[in-house]
Every structure is written in C-alpha cells, then in structure tokens.
Design an enzyme around this catalytic site. Sequence first.
Site, PDB file in Angstrom:
ATOM      1  N   ASP A 188       0.870  -1.179   0.000  1.00  0.00           N
ATOM      2  CA  ASP A 188       0.000   0.000   0.000  1.00  0.00           C
ATOM      3  C   ASP A 188       0.907   1.230   0.000  1.00  0.00           C
ATOM      4  O   ASP A 188       1.941   1.252   0.674  1.00  0.00           O
ATOM      5  CB  ASP A 188      -0.882  -0.029   1.252  1.00  0.00           C
ATOM      6  CG  ASP A 188      -2.024   0.983   1.182  1.00  0.00           C
ATOM      7  OD1 ASP A 188      -2.082   1.766   0.202  1.00  0.00           O
ATOM      8  OD2 ASP A 188      -2.854   0.996   2.105  1.00  0.00           O
ATOM      9  N   ASP A 198      38.322  -0.537 -15.459  1.00  0.00           N
ATOM     10  CA  ASP A 198      39.149  -1.371 -16.324  1.00  0.00           C
ATOM     11  C   ASP A 198      39.602  -0.524 -17.527  1.00  0.00           C
ATOM     12  O   ASP A 198      40.152   0.553 -17.338  1.00  0.00           O
ATOM     13  CB  ASP A 198      38.367  -2.623 -16.717  1.00  0.00           C
ATOM     14  CG  ASP A 198      39.197  -3.659 -17.457  1.00  0.00           C
ATOM     15  OD1 ASP A 198      39.983  -4.357 -16.805  1.00  0.00           O
ATOM     16  OD2 ASP A 198      39.067  -3.752 -18.686  1.00  0.00           O
ATOM     17  N   TYR A 252      48.604 -12.198 -20.043  1.00  0.00           N
ATOM     18  CA  TYR A 252      47.387 -12.408 -20.831  1.00  0.00           C
ATOM     19  C   TYR A 252      47.261 -11.372 -21.939  1.00  0.00           C
ATOM     20  O   TYR A 252      46.705 -11.643 -23.002  1.00  0.00           O
ATOM     21  CB  TYR A 252      46.149 -12.395 -19.930  1.00  0.00           C
ATOM     22  CG  TYR A 252      45.773 -11.040 -19.384  1.00  0.00           C
ATOM     23  CD1 TYR A 252      44.771 -10.286 -19.984  1.00  0.00           C
ATOM     24  CD2 TYR A 252      46.416 -10.495 -18.276  1.00  0.00           C
ATOM     25  CE1 TYR A 252      44.413  -9.027 -19.495  1.00  0.00           C
ATOM     26  CE2 TYR A 252      46.079  -9.249 -17.794  1.00  0.00           C
ATOM     27  CZ  TYR A 252      45.084  -8.512 -18.397  1.00  0.00           C
ATOM     28  OH  TYR A 252      44.751  -7.275 -17.922  1.00  0.00           O
ATOM     29  N   TYR A 298      43.255  -3.985 -26.788  1.00  0.00           N
ATOM     30  CA  TYR A 298      44.566  -4.393 -26.283  1.00  0.00           C
ATOM     31  C   TYR A 298      45.652  -4.309 -27.364  1.00  0.00           C
ATOM     32  O   TYR A 298      46.836  -4.445 -27.053  1.00  0.00           O
ATOM     33  CB  TYR A 298      44.507  -5.832 -25.770  1.00  0.00           C
ATOM     34  CG  TYR A 298      43.716  -6.012 -24.504  1.00  0.00           C
ATOM     35  CD1 TYR A 298      44.321  -5.895 -23.244  1.00  0.00           C
ATOM     36  CD2 TYR A 298      42.360  -6.316 -24.542  1.00  0.00           C
ATOM     37  CE1 TYR A 298      43.593  -6.069 -22.081  1.00  0.00           C
ATOM     38  CE2 TYR A 298      41.620  -6.494 -23.372  1.00  0.00           C
ATOM     39  CZ  TYR A 298      42.243  -6.368 -22.148  1.00  0.00           C
ATOM     40  OH  TYR A 298      41.523  -6.551 -20.998  1.00  0.00           O
ATOM     41  N   HIS A 343      37.827  -7.821  -9.030  1.00  0.00           N
ATOM     42  CA  HIS A 343      37.950  -6.915 -10.163  1.00  0.00           C
ATOM     43  C   HIS A 343      36.626  -6.287 -10.571  1.00  0.00           C
ATOM     44  O   HIS A 343      36.592  -5.155 -11.044  1.00  0.00           O
ATOM     45  CB  HIS A 343      38.543  -7.675 -11.355  1.00  0.00           C
ATOM     46  CG  HIS A 343      38.759  -6.819 -12.555  1.00  0.00           C
ATOM     47  ND1 HIS A 343      39.707  -5.811 -12.587  1.00  0.00           N
ATOM     48  CD2 HIS A 343      38.144  -6.798 -13.772  1.00  0.00           C
ATOM     49  CE1 HIS A 343      39.664  -5.213 -13.773  1.00  0.00           C
ATOM     50  NE2 HIS A 343      38.729  -5.783 -14.507  1.00  0.00           N
TER      51      HIS A 343
END
Length: 560
Positions: free
Chosen positions: A10, A336, A384, A469, A527
């Site tokens: 309500d 990032d 990486y 990258y 991360h």
Amino acid sequence: MAATKAVIFDLWGCVQIPRPLHIFHKYEESLGLPRDFIDKTIMNRGPESALHRAGLGKLTLSQMILQLEVECQKEVSRQSLSLPPQFSVQKLFDEVREALRFNTSILQASAKLRNHGVVTCVLAQSWVDDSEQRADTAQTLFILNTHFDLVLQSCRVGARLPDSALFNHALQRLGATPQQVIFVGAEEANVIAARALGMGVVLMEDPSEAIKQMQALSGVELLSSDEICPVYYNPEEVPHCSVSIKPGVQTHLVDVGEGPAVLLCHGFPESWFSWRYQIPALADAGFRVLVPDMKGYGDSSAPPEIEEYSQEQICQDLLTLMDKLGIPQVTLVGHDWGGVLVWNMAQCHPERVRAVGSLNTPLFPVDPNSNPMEKLKATPIFNYQIYFQQPGVAEAEMEKDLERTFKIMFTGSLDKGLAISTDNVCERGGLFVGLPDDVPRSSILSESALKYYVQQYSKSGFRGPLNWYRNVERNWSWLCSRPRGKILMPALMVTAGKDPVLLPVFTTGMENMVPNLTRGHIEQCGHWTQMERPAELNKILLSWLKDVHEKAAIPVSPKL
C-alpha cells in the site's frame, strides 16, 4: 502458503510515511479543531464524498479540493462549530505533500525481493493531479516506477482500497493467485480485505517487525545488514538510443535521469549493463547518467580495424558523442579499460571533463623512454595481454562457449575453487586452459545477467573488445606526443583489495600527478567492483559526486 510470486504494498503509510492520519492530527491540534474532525469529514464520508470520487478518477485534484471545502463548511455547520479563518483544505494537502517521504526500508525490501525474482507492486489511492504542485506527483510516480515492477493508481483503475476489485485487478496484472501474494499495508481495513481474498498479510506498524514478517512469509532474506541491496535496471527498463559518430560507426547508450551529466565507461569484457546497479542510484541522486556500450561492444558498432580502437580514436569518438548529445562538459567514471580512457580524456581533453573517477585502474603515467610492450612482457600478471595480441587466437577461445566464458570471467572475491591465472597464458596456450568445462556461476552474476551478456556478445563477438589491447605502441606514441602535465581537476580513485591484476599498490604516489585526488577503497572486492560491491561503490561515488558539484556551485536535485 504457496511460493511467493509477488508482494503488494500500500502506498499510504507503507511506501510513503508517515500515515496521512498523523499529519491530519497535527493540523487539527495546530488549529484547535476536534481530534479526528478531518478524518471523519474528509476521509470517511462514504462513496459520495469528493475524496472517494477523486480516488476513482471521477474528479481531478483541483475539483476535489473545492468540493472538500464545501463539505467541511457543511460539517461544521451541522456540528454548530466554526472553522478557524486560517483553515484551508489546500493548506492541509500542502502539508501532507511536505511531510511525506519514502520509506527507505520498503524500497530496500523491494530491491531484495526483485533480485530474488519476486515481483513487487504498489497500490496507490490517488487522484488525477492537475494542480500547480503536480510536478511533485510526477516525481513520486517516477520513483515508484523505478523501484517497483507495477504501480496501480486507483484513479486509473476505477477502484480503491479496500475494494476487492482493486486487489483482483492487481492479481490479474501480476498473473498470480492470492495464495502466491503477500500484501503489506498500514490500514487495518485494507489488510483484512487482502486476508479475506487468501493473501498472506503484513500490517505495517513497526517497520522492523513488518520486514521480519515479510521475510518469514516470502522466504527471501530481507534483514541482512551486511550490505544494502541497490536497485538495478533490467535492459528493458531503461531508454536506449544510438548516436552516429561517423559513417558506419554508431554508439549505443543508455540515458537516464536529469541534472549534471555523468558518463560511465565500462571495461573488458563488459557492456553498459555492468553499471546496472549504479545507474538508478546516480539518477535518483539528481544526475543525468549516460552509459554507452564502448566501441566494439553490445549494440555499438564493431569495426574490424585495430586502429579504430586506439585511445586517440576512442577519445575522439567520446568527444563526438558529447557534442551530438549537447553536453559541453561531463564527469567521467571508468572501470578497467574504461578507467584508462577516462584518465586519457582528463589529460588530453581536460576542457571537456568536469571531474574524473576510476575504479581499479590507476593512472599509469606514460614513459617516453620505455617501450610499453617490453614492460608488459616483464610483468607476469600482464602476460594475458601478450596472448591477446594475435588477432583471432583469443577470439576463438572466448567465443567457443560464451556462457562458460562469462562464468569464468565474472567471479567474486569470495568464490572458491575457480581462479583465472593471468600469467603464463602464452605458455599454457590459452587463458582458460586447465579450467573445467562445467563451470559454476558466481553469486555476483545472476542467471538473467549471464544470459544478457551471452546475447550481447553473440552479436559482434570478441574481436572489437580485444582490439582495445592491440594498440599498445600506437597509444604510447600518441600519449608521448601530448603535453604531460598534472591532472588538476577533481579526481577519484577507487581500489579493490582483492583485484588480482589491477593491484591497489599500483596507485601508490598518484597524488603526485593528481593533486586533487579523493581515494576510496573496498577491501573485500575483486575486479568486478560494480557487480560485487555495488552498495559500497555507490556510497563512494555519490559522496564524491555531491562534493564535486557542491564545490563547483552546480545545483543537483535529488529525486529521493
């Protein structure tokens, strides 16, 4: 009780507090009127009263106010009383407007219920507001529609509480049986009516006790105080648009709220959706929140050429986006790769940046005497990125099974037994080598969110995102050609204690280059800061944004 499918709240005395009756009593006391005079004269005069008819949509608010004045005069005449000259129904309703506030514990409960798949609904005893103050009603409806799945106004439905017709209409819209629904209300008559239909009911007297009862009935943990659960936006709940940057290249973005512009830049491998917990929080705080899919991602264009993803080109794309949206200056927040971008914008285009904030990504000052590729090769945790350099190789690995890719990538700091190693990737022959085929989904990634990421990356794949990258030396050459002064604007650096790659120690000494730096730190966070610790992050962001705009004398009008 059957499994809970929906919770109905309500509006009066529950979602918005205090109950109007409490405000009426104060008004009566201030004018020396008999207690409950307003309740008996205005609220409970039956179906022919102006309030009742307005609640059914038969009168507008302005018409109701005029007729309520007449009703009050008739009542005091009947009781041989006299109204004080300062008595005004308009003034009474103005005081109700000013006193009402949103019950944050109910907004929080709604967020948690929605996050657990329970639909939430508000039943509002309301009228068509044609008054000069109608902007307040518009703001209330906006907030309700943001925080609840369904909002039903009595004046639009033609039924009001405790009439079962309004409940039945809600059940039909929710696609639920009474046994699958909990009703939470502050008026006993409304609660009795809901119980008679077979709903589970909670009478809102003490908010803490009401939350306990809701938790017991729904089976959803609502009392945990470890972290506030922010509202988040589903993709279909936000306005989407596309802006042409140049022939053949478009930027898709979400644009929510009004006020000073804040532009949120995501990283790899994310999308605008990674900011889903921040968008409503910043919009409610009075900001216009702009959240693009960065180039190569989601519904934005994904040209194949590597140079399209150089930082020089991406910065230019962002400037063009701002120009076409009519935004001279913006506050930028990135995560990032988005963090890299916002630092570069602050250094290379400071005129267009009011303030700059980064999550996890520190400012890495360019060194004209050191080749960046050699630095990457010398830093094991960045191996990486060397693996990402050869076009097609990482794409094949990540696109092979998108669902598995995102289950592997999006894990929280508390997830056990599954961790990507970012060093020795080239030697192993892949980022995911050695990980099981069947990967559990992290608690920070809902099933619906997982499906959305998969759907987004099914469009253009990973080539565009990975191309970010592949401009290491091109970016370096460009930045070396630019002035390398200090970043003097207000800045924010948020570090995460458990980020395995962007380590907090990398931010040591940033104040030397960024003297006006505010720091935030979330220790138990990996991360994916926006997803893993959204409430803590929102608190940091909002505190900083408020401070930045206050010091610059830029008005911000919060919605809550």
